[in-house]
Design a protein around this motif. Sequence first.
Motif, PDB file in Angstrom:
ATOM      1  N   ASN A 162       0.824  -1.197   0.000  1.00  0.00           N
ATOM      2  CA  ASN A 162       0.000   0.000   0.000  1.00  0.00           C
ATOM      3  C   ASN A 162       0.864   1.255   0.000  1.00  0.00           C
ATOM      4  N   ALA A 163       0.458   2.252  -0.797  1.00  0.00           N
ATOM      5  CA  ALA A 163       1.194   3.500  -0.881  1.00  0.00           C
ATOM      6  C   ALA A 163       0.965   4.355   0.368  1.00  0.00           C
ATOM      7  N   THR A 164       1.981   5.093   0.743  1.00  0.00           N
ATOM      8  CA  THR A 164       1.863   6.046   1.853  1.00  0.00           C
ATOM      9  C   THR A 164       2.570   7.343   1.470  1.00  0.00           C
ATOM     10  N   GLU A 165       2.004   8.457   1.938  1.00  0.00           N
ATOM     11  CA  GLU A 165       2.592   9.769   1.747  1.00  0.00           C
ATOM     12  C   GLU A 165       2.333  10.571   3.026  1.00  0.00           C
ATOM     13  N   ASN A 166       3.310  10.546   3.914  1.00  0.00           N
ATOM     14  CA  ASN A 166       3.194  11.264   5.184  1.00  0.00           C
ATOM     15  C   ASN A 166       1.938  10.818   5.943  1.00  0.00           C
ATOM     16  N   ARG A 167       0.977  11.690   6.155  1.00  0.00           N
ATOM     17  CA  ARG A 167      -0.223  11.336   6.935  1.00  0.00           C
ATOM     18  C   ARG A 167      -1.267  10.584   6.103  1.00  0.00           C
ATOM     19  N   PHE A 168      -1.014  10.416   4.826  1.00  0.00           N
ATOM     20  CA  PHE A 168      -1.989   9.781   3.928  1.00  0.00           C
ATOM     21  C   PHE A 168      -1.518   8.384   3.563  1.00  0.00           C
ATOM     22  N   SER A 169      -2.419   7.432   3.635  1.00  0.00           N
ATOM     23  CA  SER A 169      -2.115   6.070   3.231  1.00  0.00           C
ATOM     24  C   SER A 169      -3.354   5.468   2.595  1.00  0.00           C
ATOM     25  N   VAL A 170      -3.124   4.409   1.827  1.00  0.00           N
ATOM     26  CA  VAL A 170      -4.253   3.742   1.184  1.00  0.00           C
ATOM     27  C   VAL A 170      -4.323   2.292   1.635  1.00  0.00           C
ATOM     28  N   ASN A 171      -5.541   1.741   1.512  1.00  0.00           N
ATOM     29  CA  ASN A 171      -5.751   0.315   1.688  1.00  0.00           C
ATOM     30  C   ASN A 171      -6.251  -0.200   0.346  1.00  0.00           C
ATOM     31  N   PHE A 172      -5.348  -0.799  -0.417  1.00  0.00           N
ATOM     32  CA  PHE A 172      -5.648  -1.269  -1.765  1.00  0.00           C
ATOM     33  C   PHE A 172      -5.956  -2.762  -1.714  1.00  0.00           C
ATOM     34  N   GLN A 173      -7.188  -3.116  -2.026  1.00  0.00           N
ATOM     35  CA  GLN A 173      -7.620  -4.508  -2.053  1.00  0.00           C
ATOM     36  C   GLN A 173      -8.003  -4.835  -3.495  1.00  0.00           C
ATOM     37  N   LYS A 174      -7.047  -5.378  -4.244  1.00  0.00           N
ATOM     38  CA  LYS A 174      -7.254  -5.559  -5.679  1.00  0.00           C
ATOM     39  C   LYS A 174      -8.391  -6.521  -5.988  1.00  0.00           C
ATOM     40  N   ALA A 175      -8.452  -7.617  -5.280  1.00  0.00           N
ATOM     41  CA  ALA A 175      -9.502  -8.610  -5.554  1.00  0.00           C
ATOM     42  C   ALA A 175     -10.887  -8.024  -5.281  1.00  0.00           C
ATOM     43  N   ALA A 176     -10.980  -7.228  -4.260  1.00  0.00           N
ATOM     44  CA  ALA A 176     -12.258  -6.609  -3.913  1.00  0.00           C
ATOM     45  C   ALA A 176     -12.500  -5.322  -4.691  1.00  0.00           C
ATOM     46  N   LYS A 177     -11.518  -4.860  -5.465  1.00  0.00           N
ATOM     47  CA  LYS A 177     -11.586  -3.618  -6.218  1.00  0.00           C
ATOM     48  C   LYS A 177     -11.957  -2.449  -5.300  1.00  0.00           C
ATOM     49  N   SER A 178     -11.179  -2.358  -4.244  1.00  0.00           N
ATOM     50  CA  SER A 178     -11.404  -1.331  -3.235  1.00  0.00           C
ATOM     51  C   SER A 178     -10.118  -0.538  -3.030  1.00  0.00           C
ATOM     52  N   PHE A 179     -10.269   0.769  -2.830  1.00  0.00           N
ATOM     53  CA  PHE A 179      -9.102   1.649  -2.731  1.00  0.00           C
ATOM     54  C   PHE A 179      -9.451   2.778  -1.764  1.00  0.00           C
ATOM     55  N   SER A 180      -9.302   2.557  -0.483  1.00  0.00           N
ATOM     56  CA  SER A 180      -9.692   3.561   0.504  1.00  0.00           C
ATOM     57  C   SER A 180      -8.503   4.427   0.906  1.00  0.00           C
ATOM     58  N   LEU A 181      -8.805   5.640   1.316  1.00  0.00           N
ATOM     59  CA  LEU A 181      -7.794   6.609   1.741  1.00  0.00           C
ATOM     60  C   LEU A 181      -7.925   6.856   3.238  1.00  0.00           C
ATOM     61  N   LYS A 182      -6.826   6.698   3.953  1.00  0.00           N
ATOM     62  CA  LYS A 182      -6.806   6.984   5.380  1.00  0.00           C
ATOM     63  C   LYS A 182      -5.993   8.242   5.629  1.00  0.00           C
ATOM     64  N   ILE A 183      -6.614   9.179   6.345  1.00  0.00           N
ATOM     65  CA  ILE A 183      -5.920  10.413   6.728  1.00  0.00           C
ATOM     66  C   ILE A 183      -5.717  10.372   8.233  1.00  0.00           C
ATOM     67  N   SER A 184      -4.484  10.371   8.654  1.00  0.00           N
ATOM     68  CA  SER A 184      -4.150  10.333  10.077  1.00  0.00           C
ATOM     69  C   SER A 184      -3.864  11.750  10.578  1.00  0.00           C
ATOM     70  N   ASP A 185      -4.112  11.960  11.887  1.00  0.00           N
ATOM     71  CA  ASP A 185      -3.815  13.255  12.488  1.00  0.00           C
ATOM     72  C   ASP A 185      -4.411  14.384  11.630  1.00  0.00           C
ATOM     73  N   SER A 186      -5.705  14.314  11.398  1.00  0.00           N
ATOM     74  CA  SER A 186      -6.381  15.259  10.500  1.00  0.00           C
ATOM     75  C   SER A 186      -6.113  16.710  10.898  1.00  0.00           C
TER      76      SER A 186
END
Lengths: 115, 115
Positions: B58-82
């Motif tokens: 999964n890609a990460t950029e500082n406070r931003f990260s993703v949860n990439f689930q290819k089989a489920a075709k899901s791509f969520s974005l997590k923002i930490s310390d908003s």
Amino acid sequence: DADVTQTPRNRITKTGKRIMLECSQTKGHDRMYWYRQDPGLGLRLIYYSFDVKDINKGEISDGYSVSRQAQAKFSLSLESAIPNQTALYFCATSDSRQQYQETQYFGPGTRLLVL
Amino acid sequence: AQTVTQSQPEMSVQEAETVTLSCTYDTSENNYYLFWYKQPPSRQMILVIRQEAYKQQNATENRFSVNFQKAAKSFSLKISDSQLGDTAMYFCAFMNLNAGNMLTFGGGTRLMVKP
């Protein structure tokens, strides 16, 4: 200075008028794109160009035309504007020679109102 | 044709907390990229993060990260310390590398960070 500039930033026009939206970039990218954003929706591709001599239709090209005058300039024209072309228009660029060639960088947008 | 769905039109989060934005997509392609773009009130489209479909990590950029689930075709974005500056529209986008690098956008999620 901004890497991707769009002129004008805001425009009001009347139905039937011909207008041109311009995009210029100093990033040295070879690929350029025009998108349209309607309220509450994501962007949709109108036209794209991979080179000065390469022009391709996108998802919603009807009613629009483009011109790639130089590598750094890509213009979008509405030959006869209609009210449902009221939208926010974005230009974007990408570079096929870079590591992350797929990444597109957007200009600030042009807000167009057709009365 | 590809479709991108963002099922959360609006979300809010308290400053310093974590929030996750959802995105699902539908495609039969195997060679593609996924992106999250941020559009603050200034309306500029800003790249937040990208993910290559062939990469399992999964890609990460500082406070931003993703949860990439290819089989489920899901791509969520997590923002930490908003942060208050994270307040914006967030768009998930899909790029088919076999179709002119055209971006297909979801409808967006409006995120409000509250102090």
